[in-house]
Design a protein around this motif. Structure first.
Motif, PDB file in Angstrom:
ATOM      1  N   LEU A 245       0.820  -1.206   0.000  1.00 39.82           N
ATOM      2  CA  LEU A 245       0.000   0.000   0.000  1.00 39.82           C
ATOM      3  C   LEU A 245       0.853   1.255   0.000  1.00 39.82           C
ATOM      4  O   LEU A 245       0.550   2.229  -0.684  1.00 39.82           O
ATOM      5  CB  LEU A 245      -0.905   0.007   1.226  1.00 39.82           C
ATOM      6  N   ALA A 246       1.926   1.211   0.766  1.00 39.47           N
ATOM      7  CA  ALA A 246       2.752   2.404   0.905  1.00 39.47           C
ATOM      8  C   ALA A 246       3.310   2.816  -0.441  1.00 39.47           C
ATOM      9  O   ALA A 246       3.284   3.996  -0.807  1.00 39.47           O
ATOM     10  CB  ALA A 246       3.880   2.144   1.897  1.00 39.47           C
ATOM     11  N   ILE A 247       3.787   1.835  -1.201  1.00 41.87           N
ATOM     12  CA  ILE A 247       4.383   2.150  -2.496  1.00 41.87           C
ATOM     13  C   ILE A 247       3.330   2.789  -3.398  1.00 41.87           C
ATOM     14  O   ILE A 247       3.537   3.869  -3.966  1.00 41.87           O
ATOM     15  CB  ILE A 247       4.969   0.883  -3.140  1.00 41.87           C
ATOM     16  N   ILE A 248       2.164   2.145  -3.486  1.00 44.47           N
ATOM     17  CA  ILE A 248       1.107   2.672  -4.350  1.00 44.47           C
ATOM     18  C   ILE A 248       0.686   4.067  -3.899  1.00 44.47           C
ATOM     19  O   ILE A 248       0.630   5.015  -4.691  1.00 44.47           O
ATOM     20  CB  ILE A 248      -0.116   1.731  -4.327  1.00 44.47           C
ATOM     21  N   ALA A 249       0.428   4.190  -2.613  1.00 44.11           N
ATOM     22  CA  ALA A 249      -0.177   5.423  -2.115  1.00 44.11           C
ATOM     23  C   ALA A 249       0.759   6.611  -2.218  1.00 44.11           C
ATOM     24  O   ALA A 249       0.385   7.676  -2.706  1.00 44.11           O
ATOM     25  CB  ALA A 249      -0.621   5.231  -0.670  1.00 44.11           C
ATOM     26  N   ILE A 250       1.997   6.426  -1.768  1.00 48.39           N
ATOM     27  CA  ILE A 250       2.904   7.577  -1.738  1.00 48.39           C
ATOM     28  C   ILE A 250       3.152   8.085  -3.150  1.00 48.39           C
ATOM     29  O   ILE A 250       3.132   9.286  -3.403  1.00 48.39           O
ATOM     30  CB  ILE A 250       4.209   7.214  -1.016  1.00 48.39           C
ATOM     31  N   VAL A 251       3.346   7.160  -4.083  1.00 55.60           N
ATOM     32  CA  VAL A 251       3.609   7.579  -5.456  1.00 55.60           C
ATOM     33  C   VAL A 251       2.417   8.367  -6.016  1.00 55.60           C
ATOM     34  O   VAL A 251       2.564   9.482  -6.517  1.00 55.60           O
ATOM     35  CB  VAL A 251       3.918   6.359  -6.351  1.00 55.60           C
ATOM     36  N   THR A 252       1.206   7.804  -5.888  1.00 55.64           N
ATOM     37  CA  THR A 252       0.055   8.517  -6.450  1.00 55.64           C
ATOM     38  C   THR A 252      -0.225   9.797  -5.693  1.00 55.64           C
ATOM     39  O   THR A 252      -0.496  10.834  -6.286  1.00 55.64           O
ATOM     40  CB  THR A 252      -1.209   7.637  -6.416  1.00 55.64           C
ATOM     41  N   TYR A 253      -0.138   9.740  -4.379  1.00 56.67           N
ATOM     42  CA  TYR A 253      -0.517  10.898  -3.586  1.00 56.67           C
ATOM     43  C   TYR A 253       0.383  12.098  -3.875  1.00 56.67           C
ATOM     44  O   TYR A 253      -0.080  13.218  -4.006  1.00 56.67           O
ATOM     45  CB  TYR A 253      -0.451  10.540  -2.106  1.00 56.67           C
ATOM     46  N   ARG A 254       1.672  11.825  -4.017  1.00 55.72           N
ATOM     47  CA  ARG A 254       2.592  12.929  -4.260  1.00 55.72           C
ATOM     48  C   ARG A 254       2.374  13.555  -5.629  1.00 55.72           C
ATOM     49  O   ARG A 254       2.770  14.694  -5.865  1.00 55.72           O
ATOM     50  CB  ARG A 254       4.043  12.451  -4.136  1.00 55.72           C
ATOM     51  N   ASN A 255       1.751  12.802  -6.537  1.00 54.32           N
ATOM     52  CA  ASN A 255       1.533  13.335  -7.873  1.00 54.32           C
ATOM     53  C   ASN A 255       0.173  13.991  -8.052  1.00 54.32           C
ATOM     54  O   ASN A 255      -0.185  14.384  -9.147  1.00 54.32           O
ATOM     55  CB  ASN A 255       1.681  12.217  -8.902  1.00 54.32           C
ATOM     56  N   THR A 256      -0.613  14.070  -6.985  1.00 51.81           N
ATOM     57  CA  THR A 256      -1.947  14.642  -7.150  1.00 51.81           C
ATOM     58  C   THR A 256      -1.924  16.141  -6.933  1.00 51.81           C
ATOM     59  O   THR A 256      -1.060  16.675  -6.244  1.00 51.81           O
ATOM     60  CB  THR A 256      -2.943  14.049  -6.149  1.00 51.81           C
ATOM     61  N   GLY A 257      -2.908  16.774  -7.526  1.00 49.94           N
ATOM     62  CA  GLY A 257      -3.004  18.218  -7.418  1.00 49.94           C
ATOM     63  C   GLY A 257      -3.213  18.694  -5.999  1.00 49.94           C
ATOM     64  O   GLY A 257      -2.597  19.656  -5.562  1.00 49.94           O
ATOM     65  N   SER A 258      -4.057  17.991  -5.248  1.00 45.97           N
ATOM     66  CA  SER A 258      -4.420  18.543  -3.946  1.00 45.97           C
ATOM     67  C   SER A 258      -3.268  18.486  -2.966  1.00 45.97           C
ATOM     68  O   SER A 258      -3.278  19.168  -1.952  1.00 45.97           O
ATOM     69  CB  SER A 258      -5.649  17.852  -3.371  1.00 45.97           C
ATOM     70  N   TYR A 259      -2.227  17.669  -3.261  1.00 48.42           N
ATOM     71  CA  TYR A 259      -1.078  17.678  -2.376  1.00 48.42           C
ATOM     72  C   TYR A 259      -0.114  18.788  -2.786  1.00 48.42           C
ATOM     73  O   TYR A 259       0.389  19.544  -1.981  1.00 48.42           O
ATOM     74  CB  TYR A 259      -0.374  16.330  -2.427  1.00 48.42           C
ATOM     75  N   LYS A 260       0.116  18.897  -4.122  1.00 49.05           N
ATOM     76  CA  LYS A 260       1.095  19.863  -4.602  1.00 49.05           C
ATOM     77  C   LYS A 260       0.602  21.289  -4.435  1.00 49.05           C
ATOM     78  O   LYS A 260       1.342  22.184  -4.092  1.00 49.05           O
ATOM     79  CB  LYS A 260       1.362  19.614  -6.084  1.00 49.05           C
ATOM     80  N   ASP A 261      -0.655  21.478  -4.745  1.00 47.12           N
ATOM     81  CA  ASP A 261      -1.167  22.837  -4.774  1.00 47.12           C
ATOM     82  C   ASP A 261      -2.493  22.876  -4.037  1.00 47.12           C
ATOM     83  O   ASP A 261      -3.544  22.672  -4.605  1.00 47.12           O
ATOM     84  CB  ASP A 261      -1.366  23.263  -6.227  1.00 47.12           C
ATOM     85  N   GLU A 262      -2.392  23.122  -2.720  1.00 48.50           N
ATOM     86  CA  GLU A 262      -3.591  23.008  -1.913  1.00 48.50           C
ATOM     87  C   GLU A 262      -4.597  24.108  -2.192  1.00 48.50           C
ATOM     88  O   GLU A 262      -5.738  24.041  -1.787  1.00 48.50           O
ATOM     89  CB  GLU A 262      -3.230  23.010  -0.435  1.00 48.50           C
ATOM     90  N   GLU A 263      -4.158  25.173  -2.847  1.00 45.40           N
ATOM     91  CA  GLU A 263      -5.084  26.270  -3.040  1.00 45.40           C
ATOM     92  C   GLU A 263      -5.492  26.411  -4.495  1.00 45.40           C
ATOM     93  O   GLU A 263      -5.986  27.451  -4.915  1.00 45.40           O
ATOM     94  CB  GLU A 263      -4.462  27.577  -2.535  1.00 45.40           C
ATOM     95  N   GLY A 264      -5.282  25.355  -5.267  1.00 42.80           N
ATOM     96  CA  GLY A 264      -5.560  25.410  -6.695  1.00 42.80           C
ATOM     97  C   GLY A 264      -6.955  25.861  -7.049  1.00 42.80           C
ATOM     98  O   GLY A 264      -7.154  26.555  -8.033  1.00 42.80           O
ATOM     99  N   PHE A 265      -7.929  25.489  -6.214  1.00 39.25           N
ATOM    100  CA  PHE A 265      -9.301  25.801  -6.587  1.00 39.25           C
ATOM    101  C   PHE A 265      -9.881  26.938  -5.772  1.00 39.25           C
ATOM    102  O   PHE A 265     -11.073  27.150  -5.746  1.00 39.25           O
ATOM    103  CB  PHE A 265     -10.188  24.565  -6.449  1.00 39.25           C
ATOM    104  N   GLN A 266      -9.019  27.668  -5.076  1.00 40.58           N
ATOM    105  CA  GLN A 266      -9.531  28.754  -4.241  1.00 40.58           C
ATOM    106  C   GLN A 266     -10.047  29.904  -5.095  1.00 40.58           C
ATOM    107  O   GLN A 266      -9.408  30.267  -6.058  1.00 40.58           O
ATOM    108  CB  GLN A 266      -8.436  29.269  -3.325  1.00 40.58           C
TER     109      GLN A 266
END
Lengths: 457, 291
Positions: A436-457
């Motif tokens: 799970l860790a391998i799958i999750a960390i890789v996908t999570y780090r590549n998602t918008g909401s992690y990189k740019d928390e204010e993208g939709f503000q």
């Protein structure tokens, strides 16, 4: 003095331990030995004494129990319980032996307390140095009252985070460390190691990962099914649940509340009740087979839980019944958060339903719910209830410890609770985590909401 | 609606779509409600046992309910109900506070441990919960919470202790609340704590309701942790554990219909909660910031 470091990162502070040791005066250095000395000397009496009391308590604890706990940790106890015939009384008397499990637990506990103490020690030293610097430069040293006030403003995170973090430490992290250590022991019913056990290094891992051992072969096949299950369960629930939510949310759909209520009501029935009922309904002589036979559609009962393929499809379909209402609940709140102007302007520009869904709704939803999706995925890999209550992992080949619908988690449960292979259970837990860790960390780090928390503000 | 000729077919098409949508929703609702309907039927069934040859019961009775609440010598259902209610209320209050506090910190406050904490929480959630189940029991035992009435406290702690980790959903929601509101409040001299309690929380009803519901349900549906913590102390059994017990081999023939009755009973408080809280979903956040 008063020399300020250039701010390298946002949270860098000039009051580090390094500076405290190098540049601190005698009182500050004394704080290394007597926590809080520096604070008391500079007028922060309450804070200083709090530090001191914590230190005294820690030292007392270490001398009373802690050192003994640590001392026992390498051997995990050697003294077995003994049975001695007492001639006078004519009975067997028992001499208490060591209990490896408790030794391990207290050892881990002591190590954790020590780690916590070190963190506090660092905090106290930094605080002492800060008080010294502030008093030398003639700045205001915050009083205890100021500190309390700060807790509601600048330091609000400390106030709000401390209780939850303590809970997490005590009820999640500590037990986890304890169980992880178990993977390196021979704590199992095999060779009678349920009371006294030893460290065995990586032997358990070798056993689980090998292709030749029967445990190893079971592991690989269970792992493959677990991943297939998680992909289907997560993807179908998410897509179908979101479509349902959008359909209910449409402007023209009447009785929105009623529909939502109908679906959400199934959550009100505890999972184990609905699942156990479905299990009885799907048995060879259960309600579904009886009805189909009465209608004349089938002659022999459908093998819902006796044929591998049937069982696997059945659990995935029934999981939809469980999961879609949850997606609906989760997604509805966020769907309503999408700014209405986005839709209006799209409509003005002549966009149709599909354009709106793919250009506005889906990106927005993926943006906000990616963490939720990942959690669903991991939740499904760890979905104990659906499998254990519905199929109990069956069909099970003769002589195997895991059935064809067993996930890693239900297999883990069977191995530990039913068969008392605690060490193998812990290894499987760690392997589940690794996947799970391998799958999750890789996908999570590549998602918008992690990189740019204010993208939709 | 540029040309009047097209107006009618468009309206007809919309009407057909609407009809189709509503029929689909109705069919799906029936599928979703079917097991619930079946439990209710079974709870009023006159014949005992877990299997039967017809869909509708042959005789109807309320004795299953009477049995559930009066035959307390073997399985004391009323006491289990009280136990679970106490545990659920306490743990839901604590969990909701934990979740909201952590989510707000993660969403709005900037501090050193923020990103590391988020990563650690994500990592922790990847471990299967049962892995540490036995360890949790021993820790509670070491705290003296494994015997007598303290079992209730132990269960409350088990269900709410680690709740702070479940902040992702609420954080995602807080992230969508415009920061303009916070800034306006700061200009008016509000502290961060006031912004949290007076602005963020009142604007977050949907997510608060979601948190409350999910945390309230946990003790009602969990039987695995309850089984490990309660062991043989039948006085402190939760409802889930009791119902689970009714389906064990020695009880199932006598208690299956009572099990259905019990399921109906425990679903009622939860269903009522849903009815009350449904309206929070409808309005949601729209209109938080106008203009």
């Amino acid at each position: 003095m008063g020399k300020r470091k250039k701010r390298v990162n946002e949270f860098a502070s000039p009051y580090t331990i390094g500076n405290a040791v190098k540049k601190g005066d005698l009182i500050t250095k004394l704080s290394m030995l007597f926590m809080g000395a520096g604070n008391i000397a500079h007028g922060q009496i309450v804070k200083g004494f709090l530090f001191l009391i914590i230190e005294i308590n820690y030292i007392l604890f270490m001398f009373q129990n802690g050192l003994h706990n640590l001392e026992m940790l390498p051997s995990l106890g050697t003294q077995a319980q003994q049975e001695i015939w007492n001639e006078k009384k004519g009975i067997y008397e028992y001499i208490a032996g060591d209990n490896s499990l408790l030794i391990l637990l207290y050892g881990v506990l002591t190590l954790s307390i020590t780690a916590g103490f070190v963190l506090l020690w660092v905090a106290s030293l930094r605080s002492a140095y800060k008080a010294e610097v502030l008093s030398k430069t003639g700045k205001h040293i915050s009083s205890f009252k100021d500190d309390i006030k700060d807790l509601f403003n600048q330091n609000l995170h400390i106030l709000l985070m401390t209780p939850p973090v303590m809970g997490i430490l005590l009820f999640t992290i500590l037990p986890l460390i304890f169980m992880i250590t178990m993977a390196f022991t021979n704590y199992s019913k095999y060779d009678d190691h349920l009371v006294l056990f030893d460290w065995v290094g990586l032997a358990n891992f070798a056993k689980v990962l090998s292709f030749h051992d029967s445990i190893g072969q079971t592991f690989w096949s269970v792992l493959a099914w677990t991943i297939i299950w998680a992909i289907f369960a997560t993807g179908l629930n998410y897509v179908l649940g979101m479509i349902l939510a959008i359909v209910i949310n449409r402007k023209d759909t009447k009785l929105k509340g009623l529909w939502r209520f109908c679906f959400v009501l199934s959550i009100a029935i505890p999972q184990f009740v609905s699942l156990l009922i479905m299990r009885t309904m799907l048995q060879p002589e259960g309600a579904v087979n009886t009805m189909l036979k009465n209608i004349g559609l089938i002659d022999t009962a459908l093998p819902f839980f006796t044929n591998t393929m049937w069982a696997r499809v059945t659990v995935i379909v029934i999981n939809l019944w469980i999961g879609i209402p949850y997606t609906l609940m989760q997604v509805t709140g966020i769907l309503q958060n999408i700014p209405g102007e986005l839709y209006e302007s799209a409509r003005v520009d002549g966009a149709n339903v599909f354009d709106i869904f793919f250009k506005i709704t889906l990106p927005y939803m993926l943006f906000v719910t990616t963490p939720y999706l990942i959690m669903q995925f991991t939740g499904n890999v760890n979905n104990f209830n659906v499998i254990y209550l519905l199929s109990q992992g069956h069909p099970t080949p003769v002589g195997s410890t895991a059935g064809k619908t067993d996930l890693l988690i239900t297999w883990l449960y069977k191995l530990t609770i039913d068969q008392q292979y605690f060490n193998l259970g812990a290894v499987i837990g760690i392997m589940t985590f690794t996947v799970l860790a391998i799958i999750a960390i890789v996908t999570y780090r590549n998602t918008g909401s992690y990189k740019d928390e204010e993208g939709f503000q | 609606m540029m040309k009047k000729k097209e107006a009618v077919p468009v309206r007809a098409r919309i009407a057909i779509t609407n009809f189709f949508v509503h029929v689909c929703l109705a069919v799906l609702s029936v599928i979703w409600l079917f097991p619930i309907f079946w439990v209710i039927l079974t709870s009023f069934r006159g014949e005992k046992g877990s299997y039967m040859s017809t869909f509708f019961p042959k005789t109807y009775t309320v004795n299953n309910y009477i049995k559930l609440f009066t035959e307390t010598s073997v399985l004391n259902f009323p006491r289990m109900f009280t136990n679970t209610l106490i545990i659920a209320v306490c743990s839901c209050i604590i969990s909701t506070f934990f979740v909201l506090a952590v989510s707000y910190c993660m969403s709005r406050l900037k501090f050193r441990a923020r990103k590391p904490f988020m990563n650690v929480a994500l990592v922790l959630k990847l471990f299967p919960a049962f892995m540490s189940m036995i360890a949790v029991y021993y820790i509670l035992k070491a705290m003296g919470l494994s015997e007598g009435a303290m079992i209730r406290v132990a269960l409350i702690l088990v269900y709410s202790g680690g709740a702070g980790i479940e902040f992702y959903i609420a954080k995602g929601f807080f992230d969508t609340i415009p920061k303009v509101l916070d800034e306006a409040a700061f200009l008016d001299g509000a502290t961060k704590f006031q912004v949290f309690t007076k602005i963020t929380v009142p604007l977050s009803k949907p997510i608060i309701v979601y948190t409350i519901i999910t945390t309230f349900i946990a003790p009602w549906v969990d039987f695995i942790f309850a089984r490990v913590i309660c062991r043989a102390n039948a006085d402190y059994y939760t409802v889930a554990l009791g119902l689970w017990k009714m389906l064990e081999k020695e009880y199932i023939d006598n208690w299956y219909t009572a099990f259905a009755a019990g399921s109906v009973c425990i679903s009622i408080p939860i269903a009522i909660l849903f009815v009350i809280t449904q309206r929070f979903y409808s309005s949601g956040m729209s209109g938080a910031v106008k203009g």
